[in-house]
Design a protein around this motif. Structure first.
Motif, PDB file in Angstrom:
ATOM      1  N   GLY A 181       0.821  -1.201   0.000  1.00 41.34           N
ATOM      2  CA  GLY A 181       0.000   0.000   0.000  1.00 41.34           C
ATOM      3  C   GLY A 181       0.854   1.251   0.000  1.00 41.34           C
ATOM      4  O   GLY A 181       0.608   2.195  -0.767  1.00 41.34           O
ATOM      5  N   ILE A 182       1.892   1.257   0.838  1.00 42.57           N
ATOM      6  CA  ILE A 182       2.759   2.432   0.914  1.00 42.57           C
ATOM      7  C   ILE A 182       3.504   2.640  -0.401  1.00 42.57           C
ATOM      8  O   ILE A 182       3.580   3.742  -0.942  1.00 42.57           O
ATOM      9  CB  ILE A 182       3.729   2.270   2.094  1.00 42.57           C
ATOM     10  N   LEU A 184       2.574   1.688  -3.350  1.00 40.11           N
ATOM     11  CA  LEU A 184       1.638   2.120  -4.386  1.00 40.11           C
ATOM     12  C   LEU A 184       1.287   3.595  -4.249  1.00 40.11           C
ATOM     13  O   LEU A 184       1.153   4.302  -5.245  1.00 40.11           O
ATOM     14  CB  LEU A 184       0.353   1.303  -4.281  1.00 40.11           C
ATOM     15  N   TYR A 185       1.125   4.037  -3.000  1.00 35.66           N
ATOM     16  CA  TYR A 185       0.806   5.450  -2.795  1.00 35.66           C
ATOM     17  C   TYR A 185       1.944   6.301  -3.344  1.00 35.66           C
ATOM     18  O   TYR A 185       1.714   7.325  -3.990  1.00 35.66           O
ATOM     19  CB  TYR A 185       0.577   5.709  -1.308  1.00 35.66           C
ATOM     20  N   VAL A 187       3.968   5.387  -5.777  1.00 33.10           N
ATOM     21  CA  VAL A 187       3.899   5.307  -7.236  1.00 33.10           C
ATOM     22  C   VAL A 187       2.867   6.306  -7.766  1.00 33.10           C
ATOM     23  O   VAL A 187       3.097   6.980  -8.766  1.00 33.10           O
ATOM     24  CB  VAL A 187       3.553   3.876  -7.693  1.00 33.10           C
ATOM     25  N   SER A 188       1.733   6.421  -7.051  1.00 36.32           N
ATOM     26  CA  SER A 188       0.707   7.324  -7.572  1.00 36.32           C
ATOM     27  C   SER A 188       1.198   8.774  -7.519  1.00 36.32           C
ATOM     28  O   SER A 188       0.911   9.554  -8.420  1.00 36.32           O
ATOM     29  CB  SER A 188      -0.597   7.148  -6.800  1.00 36.32           C
ATOM     30  N   PHE A 189       1.975   9.130  -6.497  1.00 39.34           N
ATOM     31  CA  PHE A 189       2.513  10.493  -6.451  1.00 39.34           C
ATOM     32  C   PHE A 189       3.525  10.727  -7.564  1.00 39.34           C
ATOM     33  O   PHE A 189       3.549  11.790  -8.195  1.00 39.34           O
ATOM     34  CB  PHE A 189       3.177  10.769  -5.097  1.00 39.34           C
ATOM     35  N   PHE A 221       8.150   7.286  -0.411  1.00 32.98           N
ATOM     36  CA  PHE A 221       7.235   6.160  -0.161  1.00 32.98           C
ATOM     37  C   PHE A 221       7.684   4.909  -0.914  1.00 32.98           C
ATOM     38  O   PHE A 221       7.615   3.798  -0.390  1.00 32.98           O
ATOM     39  CB  PHE A 221       5.803   6.536  -0.574  1.00 32.98           C
TER      40      PHE A 221
ATOM     41  N   PHE B  17      -6.313   7.126   3.055  1.00 32.29           N
ATOM     42  CA  PHE B  17      -5.062   6.385   3.236  1.00 32.29           C
ATOM     43  C   PHE B  17      -4.624   6.444   4.697  1.00 32.29           C
ATOM     44  O   PHE B  17      -4.240   5.437   5.293  1.00 32.29           O
ATOM     45  CB  PHE B  17      -3.991   6.976   2.322  1.00 32.29           C
ATOM     46  N   VAL B  37      -6.338  -2.406   5.345  1.00 35.11           N
ATOM     47  CA  VAL B  37      -5.415  -2.547   4.216  1.00 35.11           C
ATOM     48  C   VAL B  37      -6.156  -2.277   2.910  1.00 35.11           C
ATOM     49  O   VAL B  37      -5.659  -1.577   2.016  1.00 35.11           O
ATOM     50  CB  VAL B  37      -4.789  -3.959   4.217  1.00 35.11           C
ATOM     51  N   MET B  40      -6.525   1.363   2.386  1.00 30.40           N
ATOM     52  CA  MET B  40      -5.305   1.981   1.854  1.00 30.40           C
ATOM     53  C   MET B  40      -5.242   1.814   0.341  1.00 30.40           C
ATOM     54  O   MET B  40      -4.945   2.748  -0.406  1.00 30.40           O
ATOM     55  CB  MET B  40      -4.067   1.333   2.482  1.00 30.40           C
ATOM     56  N   LEU B  41      -5.511   0.583  -0.136  1.00 28.19           N
ATOM     57  CA  LEU B  41      -5.396   0.328  -1.571  1.00 28.19           C
ATOM     58  C   LEU B  41      -6.437   1.139  -2.355  1.00 28.19           C
ATOM     59  O   LEU B  41      -6.153   1.644  -3.441  1.00 28.19           O
ATOM     60  CB  LEU B  41      -5.561  -1.166  -1.855  1.00 28.19           C
ATOM     61  N   VAL B  44      -5.347   4.624  -2.761  1.00 22.70           N
ATOM     62  CA  VAL B  44      -4.376   4.707  -3.837  1.00 22.70           C
ATOM     63  C   VAL B  44      -5.091   4.754  -5.193  1.00 22.70           C
ATOM     64  O   VAL B  44      -4.739   5.541  -6.072  1.00 22.70           O
ATOM     65  CB  VAL B  44      -3.413   3.509  -3.766  1.00 22.70           C
ATOM     66  N   SER B  47      -6.423   8.118  -5.902  1.00 28.12           N
ATOM     67  CA  SER B  47      -5.365   9.047  -6.255  1.00 28.12           C
ATOM     68  C   SER B  47      -4.895   8.812  -7.694  1.00 28.12           C
ATOM     69  O   SER B  47      -4.681   9.761  -8.455  1.00 28.12           O
ATOM     70  CB  SER B  47      -4.257   8.895  -5.224  1.00 28.12           C
ATOM     71  N   PHE B  48      -4.796   7.524  -8.107  1.00 28.33           N
ATOM     72  CA  PHE B  48      -4.398   7.226  -9.486  1.00 28.33           C
ATOM     73  C   PHE B  48      -5.399   7.801 -10.483  1.00 28.33           C
ATOM     74  O   PHE B  48      -5.029   8.422 -11.483  1.00 28.33           O
ATOM     75  CB  PHE B  48      -4.301   5.710  -9.698  1.00 28.33           C
ATOM     76  N   PHE B  51      -5.192  11.595 -10.744  1.00 33.32           N
ATOM     77  CA  PHE B  51      -4.030  12.042 -11.524  1.00 33.32           C
ATOM     78  C   PHE B  51      -4.224  11.735 -13.007  1.00 33.32           C
ATOM     79  O   PHE B  51      -3.798  12.494 -13.875  1.00 33.32           O
ATOM     80  CB  PHE B  51      -2.757  11.370 -11.019  1.00 33.32           C
ATOM     81  N   PHE B  63      -3.720   1.401 -14.141  1.00 33.66           N
ATOM     82  CA  PHE B  63      -3.056   1.024 -12.895  1.00 33.66           C
ATOM     83  C   PHE B  63      -4.099   0.705 -11.828  1.00 33.66           C
ATOM     84  O   PHE B  63      -3.981  -0.288 -11.086  1.00 33.66           O
ATOM     85  CB  PHE B  63      -2.145   2.163 -12.429  1.00 33.66           C
ATOM     86  N   VAL B  67      -4.528  -2.650  -9.633  1.00 35.08           N
ATOM     87  CA  VAL B  67      -4.533  -2.660  -8.168  1.00 35.08           C
ATOM     88  C   VAL B  67      -5.755  -3.409  -7.645  1.00 35.08           C
ATOM     89  O   VAL B  67      -5.669  -4.200  -6.704  1.00 35.08           O
ATOM     90  CB  VAL B  67      -4.498  -1.219  -7.611  1.00 35.08           C
TER      91      VAL B  67
END
Lengths: 497, 102
Positions: A181-182, A184-185, A187-189, A221, B17, B37, B40-41, B44, B47-48, B51, B63, B67
């Motif tokens: 998870g960390i 991936l976060y 990677v997204s940034f 990250f 997150f 968990v 969290m995913l 993400v 956020s993907f 962006f 992506f 995921v």
């Protein structure tokens, strides 16, 4: 044109070459699927056939990997990178998997795990590692990490009646998923800051002037995620528990294969994508490398259990290898000289650690793993060959000449000194000296103490074979390392191109 | 129609997150840790996708799909491990995972 005419099939350029270069991974993936079906449909009583089949597939893949010359190129629309670096690492993973498979069958029989899927999971994990060695895009690297990790979550808990094994598998799962998870976060940034997930594209964007807090946070990250995977301080706390609880054959595979694959991907990400930010990540990584090797070696000192001692020593070795990532000049010439030590050391670590784990699998009792160091007493009179093999592996782990471990350590330390990281090299040498003490302790017990209650060690042909192969490689490459060093340098050169 | 900007979406994603991280680190019930968990995913993923729309490229969407697929596989293995744990100890609490001391 009739409406039923199918649209023309678009074949991407170079697809046949891509498929040919990817052949080793296909062989492994196919073999894993075949074993899965074989066990489900036929369910052979003797699982030895799976060992033979896996070994054959691994050797075929190794032959394809080394034998078929591939020119350096990006394949599959820039997702996969075929170069000397990936060929070298694929060989390391295949060797690690072959040795682990070799020592698995008799051990699993002894501890009562008769599950054919074990071999299929070993191969799926291997496939994930190969994706990590070849991935040229963060997307593929993520998929590789997960394919590898999910196989290992299952492998750690493969013994379904063993509470310690299940606990180890579950801890690994939670920690691994959290780390993913960390990562991936991050990677997204990085994707947000640069607009791409391809490593080359990120490098181009950074050279083109992209900078700022979002990119920095993303890089931090991603690095944290990888540090989890290689079990570096402060993200190491899962490693001793997982290594101790998992079956010995899995632990050996995990400590060598997973570590090598994570370092392969870590190195590629740092040197292809983030080399332009080296000034920012080198200093923190240097501190982490120093703390990792000190802590790993100090805690290993007080362990009475051989398996747990090797787990902490594995943390210490991750510290030595991190040193190679830090000790790098931004210019490509420096990159070649220093980083190639990492490749050499990972192969050396694969041989010496799996050699030691081959003996650990022999020490296993009928029910549980009995791996206390005291149990080794008097081994030299009962099984001189096994004792000599274990002694050689431990000498190599300690870095005593003329073994492969010595050459690897020398190479790493020299690189750190050459890159002006003298302080780091001194810390590495000091913690290495601590290491010598606890590696020599089992040897003293084996050769100089007569046992009160020695463990029953029943050597089997396959495990002793694995130990013999590892010992031969440790000695051969310890005495004649030059050819291998050239291969390592070619691998690193192909990375910076 | 008025479009939501990039930063509100990122703020929601960051909050999710953080909630996930706090859940993993503080909750003792294994099932809640698993859910954290997943949180969290999914943060993400958000956020993907945000962006991806900001850049106008498809990579982020792809992506996010990857995921999700991986998260499903992970949840499968994770729940299987929880069942194994429960059969073994008749409890699903992180504090009971104490056979191995780190």
């Amino acid at each position: 044109m009739s409406p039923l005419t199918p649209p023309p099939v678009l074949v991407p350029e170079g697809l046949s070459q891509d498929l040919a270069a990817f052949a080793p991974a296909f062989v492994i993936f196919g073999a894993a699927l075949i074993i899965l079906l074989w066990e489900a449909v036929v369910r052979p009583a003797d699982k030895r056939v799976f060992m033979g089949f896996s070994l054959t597939a691994i050797l075929v893949a190794l032959g394809l990997n080394v034998g078929v010359a591939v020119e350096d190129r990006l394949g599959f629309s820039g997702m996969v990178s075929f170069d000397a670096y990936s060929v070298f690492f694929n060989s390391v993973f295949l060797i690690s998997a072959a040795l682990s498979t070799l020592l698995s069958h008799d051990y699993l029989e002894r501890v009562g795990v008769r599950i054919g899927e074990y071999y299929s999971l070993v191969l799926f994990g291997l496939f994930g590692m190969m994706l990590l060695g070849m991935g040229a895009d963060l997307m593929l690297l993520f998929v590789g990490i997960e394919v590898m990790s999910i196989a290992f979550y299952c492998l750690s808990a493969i013994k379904r009646t063993d509470a310690r094994g299940i606990e180890s598998g579950f801890k690994y799962f939670i920690m691994g998923a959290f780390a993913s998870g960390i990562l991936l976060y991050g990677v997204s940034f990085v994707y947000g800051a640069t607009g791409t997930t391809s490593l080359q594209g990120i490098r181009a964007a950074i050279e083109g002037g992209v900078h700022g807090g979002m990119l920095g946070l993303g890089v931090a990250f991603i690095i944290a995620g990888f540090l989890f995977k290689i079990a570096a301080v402060p993200f190491h706390m899962w490693a001793p528990d997982v290594y101790e609880g998992a079956p010995a054959s899995v632990t050996g595979y995990m400590a060598t294969g997973v570590k090598a694959a994570s370092f392969a991907a870590f190195g590629r990400v740092l040197f292809v994508a983030f080399l332009g930010l080296k000034d920012d990540w080198a200093a923190p990584l240097m501190v982490i490398a120093a703390v990792t090797m000190l802590l790993g070696n100090l805690v290993a000192l007080v362990q009475d259990d051989l398996k747990r001692m090797l787990a902490y020593s594995s943390i210490a070795h991750a510290g030595y290898m991190l040193m190679a990532l830090v000790a790098v000049d931004a210019e490509s010439v420096g990159l070649n000289g220093q980083v190639s030590g990492l490749l050499f050391y990972l192969l050396a670590y694969t041989f010496m650690n799996l050699g030691a784990f081959a003996v650990l699998t022999l020490m296993a009792g009928d029910r549980d793993d009995l791996t206390s160091i005291k149990g080794l007493a008097g081994l030299s009179t009962r099984n001189p060959a096994v004792a000599a093999g274990l002694a050689l592996c431990l000498f190599s782990l300690a870095g005593i000449p003329p073994t492969m471990g010595f050459v690897g350590k020398f190479y790493l330390f020299a690189a750190a000194v050459r890159a002006d990281y003298v302080g780091l090299a001194v810390i590495a040498a000091l913690s290495g000296a601590i290491g010598v003490y606890y590696y020599l302790r089992p040897i003293v017990v084996m050769f100089m103490q007569e046992g009160g209650e020695p463990l029953s060690i029943r050597p089997t042909a396959a495990s002793v074979g694995a130990l013999a192969i590892a010992s031969a490689a440790i000695l051969y490459f310890g005495l004649f390392p030059s050819q291998l060093i050239e291969l390592c340098q070619a691998g690193v050169l192909s990375l910076v191109g | 129609m008025e479009q939501v900007g990039l930063f509100p979406v990122l703020a929601v994603s960051a909050a999710l997150f953080l909630l996930g991280v706090i859940g993993v680190l503080t909750r003792r019930n294994i099932l809640i840790v698993l859910m954290s968990v997943e949180l969290m995913l999914n943060a993400v993923n958000l956020s993907f996708v945000a962006f991806a729309r900001h850049h106008g490229t498809l990579d982020g969407h792809v992506f996010a799909v990857f995921v999700m697929a991986v998260a499903a596989a992970e949840a499968g293995v994770g729940l299987a491990l929880v069942i194994l744990l429960y059969r073994n100890r008749h409890k699903v609490d992180l504090d009971d995972l104490n056979l191995l001391k780190g």
